[in-house]
Design a protein around this motif. Structure first.
Motif, PDB file in Angstrom:
ATOM      1  N   PHE A 193       0.880  -1.215   0.014  1.00  0.00           N
ATOM      2  CA  PHE A 193      -0.115   0.103   0.111  1.00  0.00           C
ATOM      3  C   PHE A 193       0.754   1.255  -0.161  1.00  0.00           C
ATOM      4  O   PHE A 193       0.584   2.120  -0.846  1.00  0.00           O
ATOM      5  N   VAL A 194       1.805   1.312   1.003  1.00  0.00           N
ATOM      6  CA  VAL A 194       2.762   2.505   1.052  1.00  0.00           C
ATOM      7  C   VAL A 194       3.534   2.582  -0.172  1.00  0.00           C
ATOM      8  O   VAL A 194       3.814   3.840  -0.590  1.00  0.00           O
ATOM      9  N   VAL A 195       4.237   1.477  -0.732  1.00  0.00           N
ATOM     10  CA  VAL A 195       4.876   1.706  -1.885  1.00  0.00           C
ATOM     11  C   VAL A 195       4.307   2.129  -3.173  1.00  0.00           C
ATOM     12  O   VAL A 195       4.591   2.761  -3.748  1.00  0.00           O
ATOM     13  N   ILE A 196       2.905   1.780  -3.233  1.00  0.00           N
ATOM     14  CA  ILE A 196       2.002   2.316  -4.528  1.00  0.00           C
ATOM     15  C   ILE A 196       1.632   3.931  -4.233  1.00  0.00           C
ATOM     16  O   ILE A 196       2.045   4.416  -5.475  1.00  0.00           O
ATOM     17  N   ILE A 197       1.407   4.045  -3.222  1.00  0.00           N
ATOM     18  CA  ILE A 197       0.847   5.402  -2.866  1.00  0.00           C
ATOM     19  C   ILE A 197       2.368   6.338  -3.166  1.00  0.00           C
ATOM     20  O   ILE A 197       2.283   7.406  -3.934  1.00  0.00           O
ATOM     21  N   ALA A 198       3.397   5.880  -2.674  1.00  0.00           N
ATOM     22  CA  ALA A 198       4.548   6.695  -2.719  1.00  0.00           C
ATOM     23  C   ALA A 198       5.195   6.765  -4.267  1.00  0.00           C
ATOM     24  O   ALA A 198       5.631   7.816  -4.848  1.00  0.00           O
ATOM     25  N   SER A 199       5.007   5.561  -5.134  1.00  0.00           N
ATOM     26  CA  SER A 199       5.337   5.431  -6.540  1.00  0.00           C
ATOM     27  C   SER A 199       4.708   6.310  -7.437  1.00  0.00           C
ATOM     28  O   SER A 199       5.333   7.321  -8.130  1.00  0.00           O
ATOM     29  N   ILE A 200       3.299   6.825  -7.041  1.00  0.00           N
ATOM     30  CA  ILE A 200       2.634   7.617  -7.685  1.00  0.00           C
ATOM     31  C   ILE A 200       3.125   8.954  -7.433  1.00  0.00           C
ATOM     32  O   ILE A 200       3.424   9.720  -8.385  1.00  0.00           O
ATOM     33  N   LEU A 201       3.175   9.349  -6.275  1.00  0.00           N
ATOM     34  CA  LEU A 201       3.930  10.661  -5.860  1.00  0.00           C
ATOM     35  C   LEU A 201       5.143  10.897  -6.484  1.00  0.00           C
ATOM     36  O   LEU A 201       5.500  12.079  -7.090  1.00  0.00           O
ATOM     37  N   ILE A 202       6.174  10.058  -6.374  1.00  0.00           N
ATOM     38  CA  ILE A 202       7.588  10.304  -6.792  1.00  0.00           C
ATOM     39  C   ILE A 202       7.486  10.277  -8.304  1.00  0.00           C
ATOM     40  O   ILE A 202       8.156  11.124  -8.922  1.00  0.00           O
ATOM     41  N   PHE A 203       6.506   9.447  -9.211  1.00  0.00           N
ATOM     42  CA  PHE A 203       6.403   9.425 -10.482  1.00  0.00           C
ATOM     43  C   PHE A 203       6.111  10.866 -11.069  1.00  0.00           C
ATOM     44  O   PHE A 203       6.604  11.326 -11.967  1.00  0.00           O
ATOM     45  N   VAL A 204       5.219  11.414 -10.255  1.00  0.00           N
ATOM     46  CA  VAL A 204       4.744  12.934 -10.601  1.00  0.00           C
ATOM     47  C   VAL A 204       5.926  13.932 -10.679  1.00  0.00           C
ATOM     48  O   VAL A 204       6.312  14.396 -11.488  1.00  0.00           O
ATOM     49  N   VAL A 251       9.649  13.446   0.447  1.00  0.00           N
ATOM     50  CA  VAL A 251       9.048  12.139   0.356  1.00  0.00           C
ATOM     51  C   VAL A 251       9.779  10.994   0.928  1.00  0.00           C
ATOM     52  O   VAL A 251       9.253  10.046   1.685  1.00  0.00           O
ATOM     53  N   LEU A 252      10.997  10.797   0.410  1.00  0.00           N
ATOM     54  CA  LEU A 252      11.775   9.654   0.965  1.00  0.00           C
ATOM     55  C   LEU A 252      12.309   9.906   2.153  1.00  0.00           C
ATOM     56  O   LEU A 252      12.207   8.803   2.860  1.00  0.00           O
ATOM     57  N   MET A 253      12.310  11.236   2.866  1.00  0.00           N
ATOM     58  CA  MET A 253      12.607  11.184   4.242  1.00  0.00           C
ATOM     59  C   MET A 253      11.407  10.445   5.034  1.00  0.00           C
ATOM     60  O   MET A 253      11.392   9.947   5.926  1.00  0.00           O
ATOM     61  N   LEU A 254      10.088  10.785   4.717  1.00  0.00           N
ATOM     62  CA  LEU A 254       9.170  10.176   5.152  1.00  0.00           C
ATOM     63  C   LEU A 254       8.703   8.724   5.178  1.00  0.00           C
ATOM     64  O   LEU A 254       8.475   8.143   6.199  1.00  0.00           O
ATOM     65  N   LEU A 255       9.155   8.402   3.807  1.00  0.00           N
ATOM     66  CA  LEU A 255       8.990   7.110   3.751  1.00  0.00           C
ATOM     67  C   LEU A 255       9.892   5.991   4.523  1.00  0.00           C
ATOM     68  O   LEU A 255       9.775   5.160   5.149  1.00  0.00           O
ATOM     69  N   MET A 256      11.148   6.782   4.549  1.00  0.00           N
ATOM     70  CA  MET A 256      12.360   5.824   5.461  1.00  0.00           C
ATOM     71  C   MET A 256      11.970   6.166   6.916  1.00  0.00           C
ATOM     72  O   MET A 256      12.181   5.179   7.500  1.00  0.00           O
ATOM     73  N   THR A 257      11.566   7.184   7.252  1.00  0.00           N
ATOM     74  CA  THR A 257      10.991   7.217   8.782  1.00  0.00           C
ATOM     75  C   THR A 257       9.705   6.164   8.900  1.00  0.00           C
ATOM     76  O   THR A 257       9.734   5.563  10.028  1.00  0.00           O
ATOM     77  N   MET A 258       8.820   6.268   8.050  1.00  0.00           N
ATOM     78  CA  MET A 258       7.822   5.181   8.139  1.00  0.00           C
ATOM     79  C   MET A 258       8.252   3.518   8.157  1.00  0.00           C
ATOM     80  O   MET A 258       7.776   2.904   8.819  1.00  0.00           O
ATOM     81  N   GLY A 259       9.382   3.601   7.400  1.00  0.00           N
ATOM     82  CA  GLY A 259       9.914   2.018   7.264  1.00  0.00           C
ATOM     83  C   GLY A 259      10.375   1.603   8.579  1.00  0.00           C
ATOM     84  O   GLY A 259      10.592   0.487   8.987  1.00  0.00           O
ATOM     85  N   ALA A 260      11.176   2.695   9.294  1.00  0.00           N
ATOM     86  CA  ALA A 260      11.748   2.364  10.557  1.00  0.00           C
ATOM     87  C   ALA A 260      10.865   2.500  11.908  1.00  0.00           C
ATOM     88  O   ALA A 260      11.375   2.182  12.909  1.00  0.00           O
ATOM     89  N   VAL A 261       9.723   2.735  11.684  1.00  0.00           N
ATOM     90  CA  VAL A 261       8.755   2.349  12.782  1.00  0.00           C
ATOM     91  C   VAL A 261       8.141   0.755  12.725  1.00  0.00           C
ATOM     92  O   VAL A 261       7.899   0.306  11.759  1.00  0.00           O
ATOM     93  N   ASN A 262       7.990   0.428  13.852  1.00  0.00           N
ATOM     94  CA  ASN A 262       7.451  -0.828  14.309  1.00  0.00           C
ATOM     95  C   ASN A 262       5.983  -1.071  13.482  1.00  0.00           C
ATOM     96  O   ASN A 262       5.184  -0.349  13.733  1.00  0.00           O
ATOM     97  N   PHE A 263       6.035  -2.020  12.721  1.00  0.00           N
ATOM     98  CA  PHE A 263       4.931  -2.405  12.038  1.00  0.00           C
ATOM     99  C   PHE A 263       3.424  -2.718  12.610  1.00  0.00           C
ATOM    100  O   PHE A 263       2.298  -2.477  12.426  1.00  0.00           O
ATOM    101  N   ALA A 264       3.992  -3.031  13.887  1.00  0.00           N
ATOM    102  CA  ALA A 264       2.778  -3.568  15.011  1.00  0.00           C
ATOM    103  C   ALA A 264       2.098  -2.352  15.307  1.00  0.00           C
ATOM    104  O   ALA A 264       0.984  -2.241  15.694  1.00  0.00           O
TER     105      ALA A 264
END
Lengths: 565, 206
Positions: A193-204, A251-264
Motif C-alpha cells: 500500500f505504502v509503496v504504491i502511494i509513494a510511487s505515484i507521488l514520486i512519478f509525478v 517524500v523519501l525522508m517520510l518513507l524512510m521514517t515510516m519504514g523504521a517504525v514498528n509495523f505493529a
C-alpha cells in the motif's frame, strides 16, 4: 550439550530451502518480464537462466524429503539462517553475467547487500545498467526488507499452521495479529500500500522534472521500495543527489521514517488506537534521539562554515541523519562530500546514529531504539532501587502495544543484543585496520555493514576490494540482519555437526574405562537374567524387539532394557 | 546497590561504552583531518576578476571527473575543464526550464560522475543520453566547480560556462538471439521434471 544435525534434519532443511529457492525463481520472473518489455534480450536470457537454475536447484533440494512435516525450532533457525546466503548465491547468476562486476565476490557482496537491505553497492558503471537488472536489485530489496520468511509465510509456502519459530528466527517478535501467517500477510499489505502511494507521488515529481515517463515510472517504483524497506540501493550512481529535488527528498525522508517504525504500531493505529502511537516507548525514544542528533549535527556542520545558508545545512544534514537513523543509506550528498564537507563530528554522529538504528519490528537494522529505551529504563530502575529502602520493590513499566512491566529478562535480552552489536562493530573495525585501512573508515564501514546501514566512505568498500575483508563484511551483513542469535545458532550447529565423531577405538576405550569405574563403585555383577524377547511397536509405528535384562550389582538390581529393530 | 552489584552485564556494558568513547575520541579528535587535507596538483586557477563569470582571461584547470570526485574544499569555486559522457536524463533546474541538470560520467572510471548545470541551449546539442545499450554524447565542459554549491543548497556540481560536443552518442540495441535462451531452457526443463517427479512421489505416498 550441543546437538548435532541429523541426516533427517538436513533433508528437512534442504526441502524447505528448495521451496524458498523455487519461490525466488518465480520472483526472478519480474526482471525477466521487465527485460522482455524493454527489449533487453541479452538480459532476458540471463534471467531466464536464473529462473532455470533456481527451479532446478530448488526442485532437487525438495526431493531430499518428500514429506517433511512441520519444521521444529532448530530446523527453522537453520532454514532462516541459510536462506539469506543460499538465495544470494542464486541471485548472482544473472547479475554476475551482466559484466558489471570486477569479481564474483563483488557480485555476491552486492546480492547479500541487496537481500539484507544494507544497500551498499560495488557495482561498476551502474548508470549503464539495464532496467531489468535494476528491477532485480529492488526486488531483492523488497523481499529482503519484508523478510524472506515473512514473504514465504504470507504466500502460504510453509502451510497455514506454520510455527512462530520461523517468524521469530528472522529477528521479528511482534505478532500484530495472533496468527503468524496473518501477521506476515498484514506486513506485506502495509508495504504494498505504502509503496504504491509513494510511487505515484514520486512519478509525478520525476515526470515534472523532465524525465521520460517510462524512466520516471521505474525510478519512482524503485525509490519507493528502497525508501520504505530502508534498503539503500539507488538506480543512479549519485544516489538521491542525482534528482536535485527537495520535494522528492521530503517524500523519501517520510518513507524512510515510516519504514523504521514498528509495523505493529501501524496495525494498532489502523484499529483506531492512536494513543499507542504517541505512548509507545520506541516512538518517544526516537523523537528524543532525533532531536538531539539533529541539533548536534547541525551545530557540527555550522562550525565548518562550508554550507552558506541554513536551508542547505538542514537539507543535507537532515536527510543524511534520517538515512543513517533508518539504516537506509541513501545519500543526497556525494561520498566525497561525506568525508570532506562533513566535519569529523558530523561524520561521527552519523556513525553513531547508524549503529543505533530504527525500530524493532521494522525494516531497519542496528541495535534498535526500543532496546536503548529499555536499557535506559532498566538503568533508571536500578538507580531507584539503589536509593530506596531495602524493603522497597521498584517496578518500572513501559508502553509497547499496551502497558508492560519491565522484567529482568527483557532488560537482559536488550543488553545481550546491545553488547553483541557493539562487540561486532569493534571487531569489524579491527579487521578493517588489520587490512591496512585507516581507523575512521574501518569503524564507519564496520558499523555500516553490521547495522545494515549502508552509508560508506568509499575508501574501503569499492569494486575489487580485498576478498578476505569482503567475505568478512558479507558475514557482518548476514549476522546483522538476523540480529546475531539465529546466525550464531546456525554457525554453532554447522561446527558441531561437522566435528568428527570419536573413532571406534576411542569409544571402546571409553566403555572399558566406564565399566572399570562402575565395577569399582558397585562390585562385579553376580547374577544376570534376561526375560524372553517381546515384540513391540515403536512410537512411529515401526516394529521391534524388547529384552529386559536384570543385572545384580552388589546389593542392587539394575534393569537394562534393550530395544532392537 | 545490590541490583547494581549483581548485574554483571552492566559492568560489561559500561566497559564497552568506555572503550567506545575512548576510541571515538582517539579516532575523531586525536587523528587530524588528514583525509580532508588532500591537495590536488596543479593548484586550481580561480575566477581572476571574481565576477563569477567565465572570462577569456580565466584559464581553466584541465582535470578529470575522477579528480573532481575526490577534490577537497580548497578546490571550491575553481574554474575547470573536463570531458565526459552524458548519462541519465535531462532534469529541469528551474521553473522556466532555461537551465537543466546533466550528469557526466568519466570515460576512464565508470563509477565517477559529476552533475553539471547548463543552459537549455547547450543541452540541446546532446543527441544521446547514456543508458543500457546507449553511449551518451561526449561533452567538453568548462565551468565553475563547487564542493558545496551556494546556489544549489550545498550540492556537489559544476556550473557550465561553455559546452562543446566532442563526439556524438550511439545506440547499440540488443539483438534477439534464441541460442542465448538455451542454457536457461535446459535448466528450467530439468527443474520442472524434478518438480513433477516430486509431486508424483508425494501423491504415491498418500
Amino acid at each position: 550439550m550441543w546437538q548435532r544435525l541429523t541426516l533427517y534434519d538436513a533433508r528437512v532443511i534442504g526441502h524447505y530451502l528448495g521451496l524458498l529457492l523455487i519461490a525466488f525463481g518465480v520472483a526472478m520472473l519480474v526482471p525477466f518480464l521487465t527485460a522482455v518489455v524493454m527489449t533487453e534480450w541479452q538480459v532476458a536470457s540471463r534471467y531466464f537462466l536464473g529462473v532455470g537454475v533456481a527451479v532446478f536447484v530448488g526442485s532437487a533440494l525438495r526431493l531430499l524429503r518428500i514429506q517433511p512435516g512441520k519444521l521444529d525450532r532448530q530446523q527453522a533457525l537453520i532454514v532462516t539462517g541459510l536462506a539469506w546466503i543460499v538465495l544470494a548465491f542464486v541471485a548472482t547468476v544473472p547479475l554476475y553475467l551482466s559484466g558489471h562486476y570486477m569479481t564474483y565476490m563483488d557480485c555476491l557482496f552486492d546480492c547479500v547487500s541487496g537481500l539484507t537491505t544494507t544497500g551498499v553497492s560495488i557495482i561498476v558503471d551502474l548508470d549503464h545498467l539495464s532496467t531489468a537488472d535494476n528491477m532485480f536489485r529492488f526486488v531483492m530489496h523488497l523481499i529482503g526488507g519484508l523478510g524472506l520468511i515473512v514473504v514465504a509465510l504470507s504466500l502460504g509456502l510453509f502451510g497455514k499452521g506454520a510455527g512462530a519459530s520461523l517468524y521469530t528466527s528472522e529477528a521479528r517478535s511482534e505478532h500484530v495479529v495472533p496468527n503468524v501467517v496473518d501477521t506476515a500477510k498484514l506486513l506485506a499489505r502495509i508495504t504494498f500500500f505504502v509503496v504504491i502511494i509513494a510511487s505515484i507521488l514520486i512519478f509525478v515529481f520525476c515526470w515534472v522534472m523532465g524525465m521520460d515517463p517510462a524512466r520516471a515510472g521505474f525510478h519512482a517504483l524503485w525509490l519507493s521500495i528502497t525508501g520504505f524497506v530502508t534498503g539503500g540501493f539507488a538506480p543512479m550512481s549519485q544516489s538521491v543527489a542525482y534528482y536535485h529535488s527537495f520535494p522528492l527528498e521530503i517524500v523519501l525522508m517520510l518513507l524512510m521514517t515510516m519504514g523504521a517504525v514498528n509495523f505493529a504500531v501501524y496495525a494498532e493505529v489502523r484499529r483506531g488506537q492512536l494513543k499507542e502511537f504517541t505512548k509507545d516507548l520506541e516512538i518517544r525514544t526516537t523523537v528524543i534521539w532525533l532531536i538531539v542528533i539533529v541539533i548536534v549535527i547541525t551545530a557540527s556542520l555550522a562550525t565548518m562554515g562550508i554550507f552558506d545558508d541554513a536551508f542547505a545545512l538542514i537539507r543535507r544534514g537532515l536527510f543524511m541523519v534520517i538515512a543513517a537513523f533508518t539504516t537506509t543509506g541513501l545519500q543526497n550528498i556525494t561520498s566525497d562530500q561525506l568525508v570532506t564537507v562533513f566535519s569529523s563530528g558530523a561524520f561521527f554522529t552519523l556513525a553513531l546514529v547508524m549503529a543505533v538504528g530504527g525500530g524493532v519490528g521494522s525494516t531497519s537494522g542496528g541495535i534498535k531504539l526500543n532496546r536503548i529505551g529499555i536499557i535506559f529504563k532498566s538503568a533508571v530502575a536500578d538507580i531507584k532501587q539503589a536509593v530506596s529502602p531495602d524493603t522497597a520493590r521498584v517496578s518500572v513499566s513501559y508502553n509497547r502495544i499496551g502497558r508492560r512491566v519491565l522484567t529482568s529478562e527483557v532488560a537482559k535480552e536488550a543488553m545481550t543484543i546491545f553488547v553483541l552489536y557493539c562487540a561486532t562493530y569493534f571487531i569489524g573495525a579491527l579487521v578493517g585496520v588489520a587490512y591496512g585501512h585507516d581507523a575512521v573508515s574501518a569503524l564507519f564501514e564496520s558499523i555500516a555493514m553490521t547495522s545494515n546501514g549502508g552509508l560508506v566512505t568509499g575508501n574501503i568498500v569499492s569494486p575489487g576490494m580485498d576478498v578476505g575483508l569482503e567475505t568478512f563484511y558479507i558475514l557482518l551483513m548476514w549476522a546483522g540482519r538476523l540480529e546475531f542469535l539465529t546466525f550464531a545458532a546456525l554457525i554453532v550447529k554447522i561446527i558441531v555437526s561437522f566435528k568428527p565423531r570419536p573413532g571406534k577405538r576411542a569409544i571402546e576405550k571409553r566403555h572399558a574405562a566406564f565399566k572399570e569405574e562402575m565395577s569399582k563403585m558397585m562390585g562385579e555383577p553376580s547374577t544376570e537374567e534376561a526375560n524372553e524377547p517381546t515384540a513391540v511397536v515403536s512410537e512411529n509405528g515401526k516394529p521391534g524387539v524388547m529384552t529386559v535384562q536384570k543385572v545384580k550389582r552388589g546389593a542392587k538390581d539394575v534393569r537394562f532394557i534393550n530395544l532392537r529393530k | 546497590m545490590k541490583a547494581l552489584k549483581n548485574n554483571k552485564i552492566w559492568l560489561i556494558a559500561a566497559v564497552l561504552v568506555v572503550i567506545l568513547a575512548a576510541l571515538a575520541v582517539v579516532v575523531f579528535v586525536v587523528i587530524p583531518q588528514a583525509e580532508s587535507n588532500r591537495q590536488l596538483d596543479p593548484v586550481p586557477a580561480v575566477d581572476g576578476d571574481g565576477d563569477g563569470e567565465a572570462d577569456p582571461e580565466d584559464l581553466p584547470v584541465v582535470i578529470t571527473i575522477e579528480e573532481l570526485n575526490t577534490a577537497n574544499a580548497s578546490f571550491d569555486g575553481a574554474y575547470v575543464e573536463f570531458t565526459g559522457e552524458v548519462i541519465g536524463d535531462r532534469i529541469i533546474e528551474n521553473i522556466d526550464g532555461s537551465r537543466v541538470w546533466i550528469m557526466l560520467n568519466s570515460q576512464r572510471d565508470a563509477n565517477a560522475s559529476i552533475a553539471v548545470v547548463m543552459s537549455s541551449a547547450d543541452a540541446d546539442m546532446i543527441d544521446t543520453f547514456g543508458a543500457y545499450g546507449k553511449t551518451g554524447t561526449t561533452l567538453r565542459v568548462r565551468g565553475y566547480f563547487f564542493v558545496a554549491c551556494p546556489e544549489h543548497a550545498g550540492g556537489f556540481d559544476v556550473h557550465a560556462a561553455s559546452v562543446d560536443v566532442l563526439a556524438p552518442g550511439s545506440s547499440n540495441p540488443d539483438e534477439f538471439d534464441i541460442n542465448a535462451f538455451i542454457p536457461g531452457a535446459i535448466f528450467l526443463g530439468v527443474g520442472i521434471l524434478l518438480l513433477a517427479l516430486f509431486i508424483y512421489i508425494r501423491e504415491r505416498l498418500r
